[in-house]
Write a protein that holds these residues in place. Structure first.
Motif, PDB file in Angstrom:
ATOM      1  N   ARG A 269      23.787  17.078   1.297  1.00 19.56           N
ATOM      2  CA  ARG A 269      22.926  17.145   0.112  1.00 19.56           C
ATOM      3  C   ARG A 269      21.964  18.329   0.149  1.00 19.56           C
ATOM      4  O   ARG A 269      20.951  18.345  -0.539  1.00 19.56           O
ATOM      5  N   ARG A 270      22.249  19.312   0.965  1.00 23.44           N
ATOM      6  CA  ARG A 270      21.381  20.498   1.038  1.00 23.44           C
ATOM      7  C   ARG A 270      22.251  21.744   1.207  1.00 23.44           C
ATOM      8  O   ARG A 270      23.150  21.774   2.045  1.00 23.44           O
ATOM      9  N   ASP A 271      21.989  22.743   0.429  1.00 19.55           N
ATOM     10  CA  ASP A 271      22.729  24.001   0.539  1.00 19.55           C
ATOM     11  C   ASP A 271      22.340  24.775   1.791  1.00 19.55           C
ATOM     12  O   ASP A 271      21.187  24.743   2.236  1.00 19.55           O
ATOM     13  N   MET A 272      23.322  25.472   2.315  1.00 18.48           N
ATOM     14  CA  MET A 272      23.099  26.468   3.373  1.00 18.48           C
ATOM     15  C   MET A 272      23.849  27.723   2.984  1.00 18.48           C
ATOM     16  O   MET A 272      24.940  27.659   2.447  1.00 18.48           O
ATOM     17  N   TYR A 273      23.261  28.879   3.262  1.00 19.14           N
ATOM     18  CA  TYR A 273      23.874  30.151   2.890  1.00 19.14           C
ATOM     19  C   TYR A 273      23.939  31.084   4.102  1.00 19.14           C
ATOM     20  O   TYR A 273      22.903  31.419   4.681  1.00 19.14           O
ATOM     21  N   TYR A 274      25.150  31.495   4.450  1.00 15.56           N
ATOM     22  CA  TYR A 274      25.285  32.550   5.451  1.00 15.56           C
ATOM     23  C   TYR A 274      24.894  33.890   4.828  1.00 15.56           C
ATOM     24  O   TYR A 274      24.261  34.728   5.458  1.00 15.56           O
ATOM     25  N   PHE A 275      25.297  34.074   3.577  1.00 13.77           N
ATOM     26  CA  PHE A 275      25.038  35.323   2.854  1.00 13.77           C
ATOM     27  C   PHE A 275      24.451  34.960   1.481  1.00 13.77           C
ATOM     28  O   PHE A 275      25.193  34.876   0.494  1.00 13.77           O
ATOM     29  N   PRO A 276      23.142  34.721   1.392  1.00 10.28           N
ATOM     30  CA  PRO A 276      22.546  34.249   0.138  1.00 10.28           C
ATOM     31  C   PRO A 276      22.871  35.134  -1.073  1.00 10.28           C
ATOM     32  O   PRO A 276      23.064  34.627  -2.183  1.00 10.28           O
ATOM     33  N   ASP A 277      22.948  36.446  -0.868  1.00  7.63           N
ATOM     34  CA  ASP A 277      23.193  37.356  -1.982  1.00  7.63           C
ATOM     35  C   ASP A 277      24.597  37.214  -2.556  1.00  7.63           C
ATOM     36  O   ASP A 277      24.868  37.731  -3.653  1.00  7.63           O
ATOM     37  N   SER A 278      25.495  36.516  -1.836  1.00  5.72           N
ATOM     38  CA  SER A 278      26.851  36.328  -2.345  1.00  5.72           C
ATOM     39  C   SER A 278      26.925  35.190  -3.366  1.00  5.72           C
ATOM     40  O   SER A 278      27.949  35.016  -4.035  1.00  5.72           O
ATOM     41  N   ILE A 279      25.843  34.419  -3.490  1.00 11.85           N
ATOM     42  CA  ILE A 279      25.790  33.296  -4.428  1.00 11.85           C
ATOM     43  C   ILE A 279      25.062  33.752  -5.694  1.00 11.85           C
ATOM     44  O   ILE A 279      23.952  34.284  -5.607  1.00 11.85           O
ATOM     45  N   PRO A 280      25.655  33.557  -6.879  1.00 13.69           N
ATOM     46  CA  PRO A 280      24.958  33.942  -8.112  1.00 13.69           C
ATOM     47  C   PRO A 280      23.580  33.292  -8.183  1.00 13.69           C
ATOM     48  O   PRO A 280      23.418  32.121  -7.828  1.00 13.69           O
ATOM     49  N   PRO A 281      22.572  34.046  -8.635  1.00 13.32           N
ATOM     50  CA  PRO A 281      21.196  33.529  -8.642  1.00 13.32           C
ATOM     51  C   PRO A 281      21.040  32.172  -9.335  1.00 13.32           C
ATOM     52  O   PRO A 281      20.255  31.334  -8.894  1.00 13.32           O
ATOM     53  N   ASP A 282      21.787  31.937 -10.414  1.00 10.15           N
ATOM     54  CA  ASP A 282      21.651  30.679 -11.148  1.00 10.15           C
ATOM     55  C   ASP A 282      22.125  29.472 -10.349  1.00 10.15           C
ATOM     56  O   ASP A 282      21.806  28.328 -10.695  1.00 10.15           O
ATOM     57  N   TYR A 283      22.909  29.713  -9.293  1.00 11.20           N
ATOM     58  CA  TYR A 283      23.452  28.623  -8.478  1.00 11.20           C
ATOM     59  C   TYR A 283      22.826  28.576  -7.083  1.00 11.20           C
ATOM     60  O   TYR A 283      23.204  27.744  -6.273  1.00 11.20           O
ATOM     61  N   ARG A 284      21.899  29.463  -6.822  1.00 18.48           N
ATOM     62  CA  ARG A 284      21.302  29.563  -5.486  1.00 18.48           C
ATOM     63  C   ARG A 284      19.979  28.816  -5.441  1.00 18.48           C
ATOM     64  O   ARG A 284      19.062  29.108  -6.190  1.00 18.48           O
ATOM     65  N   GLN A 285      19.913  27.840  -4.554  1.00 27.45           N
ATOM     66  CA  GLN A 285      18.673  27.086  -4.383  1.00 27.45           C
ATOM     67  C   GLN A 285      17.608  27.972  -3.722  1.00 27.45           C
ATOM     68  O   GLN A 285      17.938  28.865  -2.931  1.00 27.45           O
ATOM     69  N   PRO A 286      16.314  27.727  -4.010  1.00 25.21           N
ATOM     70  CA  PRO A 286      15.273  28.378  -3.209  1.00 25.21           C
ATOM     71  C   PRO A 286      15.536  28.086  -1.738  1.00 25.21           C
ATOM     72  O   PRO A 286      15.812  26.940  -1.364  1.00 25.21           O
ATOM     73  N   ASN A 287      15.473  29.108  -0.891  1.00 27.14           N
ATOM     74  CA  ASN A 287      15.891  28.940   0.493  1.00 27.14           C
ATOM     75  C   ASN A 287      15.049  29.777   1.439  1.00 27.14           C
ATOM     76  O   ASN A 287      14.342  30.694   1.008  1.00 27.14           O
ATOM     77  N   ALA A 288      15.130  29.437   2.713  1.00 31.21           N
ATOM     78  CA  ALA A 288      14.394  30.181   3.731  1.00 31.21           C
ATOM     79  C   ALA A 288      15.126  30.057   5.063  1.00 31.21           C
ATOM     80  O   ALA A 288      15.849  29.082   5.299  1.00 31.21           O
ATOM     81  N   LYS A 289      14.931  31.035   5.921  1.00 27.05           N
ATOM     82  CA  LYS A 289      15.507  30.967   7.272  1.00 27.05           C
ATOM     83  C   LYS A 289      14.584  30.134   8.146  1.00 27.05           C
ATOM     84  O   LYS A 289      13.808  30.640   8.959  1.00 27.05           O
ATOM     85  N   GLN A 290      14.680  28.833   7.943  1.00 30.69           N
ATOM     86  CA  GLN A 290      13.892  27.863   8.701  1.00 30.69           C
ATOM     87  C   GLN A 290      14.791  26.680   9.027  1.00 30.69           C
ATOM     88  O   GLN A 290      15.745  26.381   8.297  1.00 30.69           O
ATOM     89  N   GLY A 291      14.479  25.993  10.134  1.00 31.57           N
ATOM     90  CA  GLY A 291      15.356  24.971  10.651  1.00 31.57           C
ATOM     91  C   GLY A 291      15.098  23.574  10.113  1.00 31.57           C
ATOM     92  O   GLY A 291      14.174  23.333   9.321  1.00 31.57           O
ATOM     93  N   LEU A 292      15.932  22.637  10.583  1.00 34.57           N
ATOM     94  CA  LEU A 292      15.929  21.263  10.100  1.00 34.57           C
ATOM     95  C   LEU A 292      15.835  20.289  11.266  1.00 34.57           C
ATOM     96  O   LEU A 292      16.210  20.618  12.394  1.00 34.57           O
ATOM     97  N   VAL A 293      15.385  19.077  10.954  1.00 30.09           N
ATOM     98  CA  VAL A 293      15.383  18.009  11.942  1.00 30.09           C
ATOM     99  C   VAL A 293      15.698  16.711  11.207  1.00 30.09           C
ATOM    100  O   VAL A 293      15.233  16.501  10.073  1.00 30.09           O
ATOM    101  N   PRO A 294      16.518  15.812  11.798  1.00 24.46           N
ATOM    102  CA  PRO A 294      16.857  14.551  11.113  1.00 24.46           C
ATOM    103  C   PRO A 294      15.611  13.740  10.778  1.00 24.46           C
ATOM    104  O   PRO A 294      14.671  13.660  11.571  1.00 24.46           O
TER     105      PRO A 294
END
Length: 232
Positions: free
Chosen positions: A130-155
């Motif tokens: 239920r969460r997007d991840m992007y290896y190459f954010p610029d490859s995703i059209p802006p209208d389909y790209r969630q606000p994102n950051a290079k930060q980690g996750l924890v359960p």
């Protein structure tokens, strides 16, 4: 995805007996090598799609010969070049846009060939169900790209961590859940729309494995047994 090999993927492959396999996302090749071993013994072929494989491609070409084809491209560029395949394993860019359109291209191929393939998809559970991840954010059209950051996750924490955490080296969506967000959401949207009669199964361990299979496939009869006895 290689964690599912012995107890789920290998039995499914033996039941399906695919002759033309596609793998999206190979990373270090742990799953790729297993697929190619199957191809070598079963007179099958595997096309691997990954813009940056982390293994010696030329060495594999020398060893596996015509059983192996490498496409160093993004999946949405490579898939239209493939005419037909009877199994595809999707473990590439874990976001709604990529997975949804990969499935739409699989569907397009199936309409041309007349047969929907068996589809295996990794990361249908936390963190990228239920969460997007992007290896190459610029490859995703802006209208389909969630606000994102290079930060980690924890359960158990829906927020991105300021320091460290799981997969902090890639771009993760700031928010979890919502429309057009995550691998499982992409699959659900595709399944609601497709004209093909398919069945859906899911394993929940090891970040999740989803299986889409033609409803008329004889393997549908044994798939519940394979999954229920896998211990996964």
């Amino acid at each position: 995805m290689h964690r599912f090999w012995e107890k789920a993927i290998k039995p499914i492959m033996i039941a399906v007996q695919p002759t033309n396999i596609v793998e999206i996302g190979s990373l270090t090749g742990l799953n790729t090598f297993k697929l190619l071993d199957y191809c070598q013994h079963a007179e099958a072929r595997c096309t691997v799609i990954d813009p940056a494989p982390q293994f010696d491609v030329e060495l594999l070409k020398d060893y596996y010969g015509e059983a192996f084809q490498m496409l160093r491209e993004f999946s949405l560029q490579a898939l239209p070049k493939l005419e037909s395949y009877d199994m595809i394993l999707i473990d590439g860019d874990h976001n709604w846009y990529t997975v949804y359109h990969e499935l739409k291209q699989v569907e397009h191929m199936a309409k041309s060939s007349g047969a929907f393939p068996v589809v295996l998809l990794h990361d249908t559970e936390w963190p990228y169900g239920r969460r997007d991840m992007y290896y190459f954010p610029d490859s995703i059209p802006p209208d389909y790209r969630q606000p994102n950051a290079k930060q980690g996750l924890v359960p158990g924490n829906p927020q991105l961590l300021p320091i460290g955490g799981f997969n902090h080296v890639v771009s993760n969506a700031v928010l979890e859940h919502g429309e057009r967000n995550g691998v499982l959401t992409a699959i659900e949207d595709f399944l609601r729309e497709t004209e093909f009669d398919v069945t859906w199964y899911q394993l929940h361990s090891s970040n999740g494995l989803g299986i889409i299979m033609p409803a008329e496939s004889p393997v549908v009869r044994v798939l519940p047994y394979i999954l229920s006895t896998s211990g996964l």
